[in-house]
Design a protein around this motif. Structure first.
Motif, short mmCIF file in Angstrom:
data_model
loop_
_atom_site.label_atom_id
_atom_site.label_comp_id
_atom_site.label_asym_id
_atom_site.label_seq_id
_atom_site.Cartn_x
_atom_site.Cartn_y
_atom_site.Cartn_z
N ARG A 91 14.80 -16.39 -11.85
CA ARG A 91 13.46 -16.02 -12.30
C ARG A 91 13.50 -14.62 -12.87
N ALA A 92 12.74 -14.39 -13.94
CA ALA A 92 12.69 -13.07 -14.57
C ALA A 92 11.23 -12.68 -14.79
N ARG A 93 10.92 -11.42 -14.52
CA ARG A 93 9.55 -10.95 -14.71
C ARG A 93 9.54 -9.45 -14.93
N ALA A 94 8.45 -8.95 -15.49
CA ALA A 94 8.29 -7.51 -15.68
C ALA A 94 8.28 -6.82 -14.33
N GLY A 95 9.04 -5.71 -14.23
CA GLY A 95 9.13 -5.02 -12.96
C GLY A 95 9.31 -3.53 -13.12
N GLY A 96 9.85 -2.93 -12.08
CA GLY A 96 9.78 -1.50 -11.89
C GLY A 96 8.71 -1.25 -10.83
N LYS A 97 8.85 -0.19 -10.07
CA LYS A 97 8.01 -0.01 -8.88
C LYS A 97 6.52 0.04 -9.20
N GLY A 98 6.15 0.78 -10.25
CA GLY A 98 4.73 0.87 -10.60
C GLY A 98 4.16 -0.45 -11.08
N ILE A 99 4.97 -1.23 -11.78
CA ILE A 99 4.52 -2.56 -12.20
C ILE A 99 4.29 -3.45 -10.99
N ASN A 100 5.17 -3.36 -10.00
CA ASN A 100 4.97 -4.14 -8.77
C ASN A 100 3.67 -3.75 -8.08
N VAL A 101 3.38 -2.45 -8.04
CA VAL A 101 2.11 -1.99 -7.44
C VAL A 101 0.93 -2.58 -8.20
N ALA A 102 1.00 -2.52 -9.54
CA ALA A 102 -0.09 -3.05 -10.35
C ALA A 102 -0.26 -4.55 -10.14
N ARG A 103 0.85 -5.27 -9.99
CA ARG A 103 0.79 -6.72 -9.81
C ARG A 103 0.09 -7.06 -8.49
N VAL A 104 0.41 -6.32 -7.43
CA VAL A 104 -0.25 -6.56 -6.14
C VAL A 104 -1.75 -6.30 -6.25
N LEU A 105 -2.13 -5.19 -6.86
CA LEU A 105 -3.55 -4.87 -7.00
C LEU A 105 -4.27 -5.89 -7.87
N HIS A 106 -3.61 -6.35 -8.92
CA HIS A 106 -4.20 -7.37 -9.79
C HIS A 106 -4.43 -8.67 -9.01
N THR A 107 -3.47 -9.04 -8.17
CA THR A 107 -3.61 -10.24 -7.35
C THR A 107 -4.81 -10.12 -6.42
N LEU A 108 -5.08 -8.90 -5.95
CA LEU A 108 -6.21 -8.67 -5.05
C LEU A 108 -7.54 -8.58 -5.80
N GLY A 109 -7.49 -8.67 -7.13
CA GLY A 109 -8.71 -8.61 -7.93
C GLY A 109 -9.21 -7.20 -8.17
N GLU A 110 -8.34 -6.19 -7.99
CA GLU A 110 -8.75 -4.80 -8.16
C GLU A 110 -8.62 -4.37 -9.63
N ASP A 111 -9.37 -3.35 -9.99
CA ASP A 111 -9.33 -2.78 -11.33
C ASP A 111 -8.10 -1.89 -11.44
N VAL A 112 -7.10 -2.34 -12.17
CA VAL A 112 -5.84 -1.61 -12.26
C VAL A 112 -5.34 -1.65 -13.69
N ARG A 113 -4.62 -0.61 -14.08
CA ARG A 113 -3.98 -0.57 -15.39
C ARG A 113 -2.60 0.04 -15.22
N ALA A 114 -1.62 -0.52 -15.95
CA ALA A 114 -0.24 -0.05 -15.85
C ALA A 114 0.16 0.67 -17.12
N VAL A 115 0.84 1.81 -16.95
CA VAL A 115 1.48 2.52 -18.06
C VAL A 115 2.98 2.42 -17.83
N ALA A 116 3.71 2.02 -18.87
CA ALA A 116 5.16 1.84 -18.73
C ALA A 116 5.82 1.96 -20.10
N THR A 117 7.14 2.04 -20.09
CA THR A 117 7.93 2.07 -21.31
C THR A 117 8.47 0.66 -21.60
N ALA A 118 8.74 0.39 -22.88
CA ALA A 118 9.33 -0.89 -23.24
C ALA A 118 10.11 -0.73 -24.53
N GLY A 119 11.34 -1.27 -24.56
CA GLY A 119 12.15 -1.17 -25.75
C GLY A 119 13.16 -2.29 -25.87
N GLY A 120 13.48 -2.69 -27.11
CA GLY A 120 14.51 -3.68 -27.36
C GLY A 120 14.10 -5.09 -26.99
#
Length: 298
Positions: free
Chosen positions: A32-61
């Motif tokens: 299985r493959a998914r977007a990750g990194g520690k802050g993304i994991n935090v955002a995913r948990v909060l999103h699952t809980l229905g909380e207002d969250v936004r993620a800032v991250a880098t992406a390349g290639g």
């Protein structure tokens, strides 16, 4: 709104195998493959809980494209900073025969000064209720202290030199585990080590104790929170789920015993989830009332 920042984002790849043996060929049961990194994991948990969250991250290639697509599919609001280098991969090997978890973490792409400035500017465009800065820093990045000057409560979850340098930004909370705490202070006693980090700029120090829960050393007292029972599973995202709980508690103005109770309950719920960022909601709701919190002497 809770804003999470992941300078060293990753595509998390998880292989499930029957057992992990050196010098052997392994047949993968599931990948299985998914977007990750520690802050993304935090955002995913909060999103699952229905909380207002936004993620800032880098992406390349190409890997960054896969990262971006999965994050969009998951429905997690995000501001992604384009970088010239390839987003890293992290590889987790889950062995079903003995419930062990083995991780391989790539270092991440080199960031240019302009790319780092773009990340800092992207964070600065938001005024969240809580800012969460998580994970390692990629080569070429500046320091977390540059991100902690927004005037809002900030949680810093990193280690080593990045943690030491980040203390100058006076984060509201830092969350090392025992090994990370010992590395940056040289002290074996966690309360003494956490007190030292507070003297160096941290507001509160929350220490991950593994299966024993969390320890919080604050200006108002010291508390330890322990789960109601020992759990087995994938602990890869447990610390990130705890950070999500801390952020949620701070945003809601909870006192520290309540924050720790929520964080430990979410941490256990993450151990029962199949991938980092997943939580077992039923366990979380049950455990909220079962976590044991006790005050400790300073």
């Amino acid at each position: 709104m809770i804003l999470t920042v992941t300078p060293n984002s990753a595509l998390d790849v998880t292989y499930t195998v029957d057992g992990l043996r050196p010098d052997s060929v392994h047949r993968v049961r599931e990948m299985r493959a998914r977007a990750g990194g520690k802050g993304i994991n935090v955002a995913r948990v909060l999103h699952t809980l229905g909380e207002d969250v936004r993620a800032v991250a880098t992406a390349g290639g190409a890997t960054g494209n896969a990262f971006t697509a999965e994050l969009s599919e998951a429905g997690i609001p995000a501001d992604l900073v384009p970088v010239g280098g390839e987003t890293r991969r992290t590889t987790t090997i889950l062995s079903t025969v003995d419930d062990t978890v083995t991780l391989f973490n790539e270092p991440g792409p080199d960031l240019s000064a302009q790319e780092w400035t773009s990340l800092v500017d992207t964070v600065g465009r938001h005024t969240p209720d809580v800012l969460v800065c998580s994970g390692s820093l990629p080569p070429g990045a500046g320091g977390y202290a540059e991100l902690l000057t927004t005037g809002v409560p900030a949680i810093l979850d990193t280690s080593g030199a990045a943690l030491t340098a980040g203390l100058s930004g006076r984060p509201s909370v830092v969350k090392p585990n025992l090994a990370e705490l010992r590395e940056v202070t040289g002290r074996a006693d966690p309360v003494a080590a956490a007190t030292e980090l507070r003297s160096r700029g941290a507001g509160t120090v929350v220490v991950s104790l593994g299966a024993d829960g969390l320890l919080a050393v604050t200006e108002h007292g010291v508390w330890q929170a322990a789960p109601s029972k020992t759990l087995t599973g994938n602990a890869t995202g447990a610390g990130d789920a705890a950070v999500a709980g801390i952020a949620l508690g701070i945003a809601g103005g909870e006192p520290w015993p309540g924050i720790l109770r929520r964080a430990v309950a979410l941490s256990g719920a993450a151990v029962l989830g199949p991938l980092a960022g997943d939580i077992d909601l039923a366990h979380y709701r049950r455990e909220l009332g079962a976590v044991v919190v006790r005050a400790l002497p300073n």
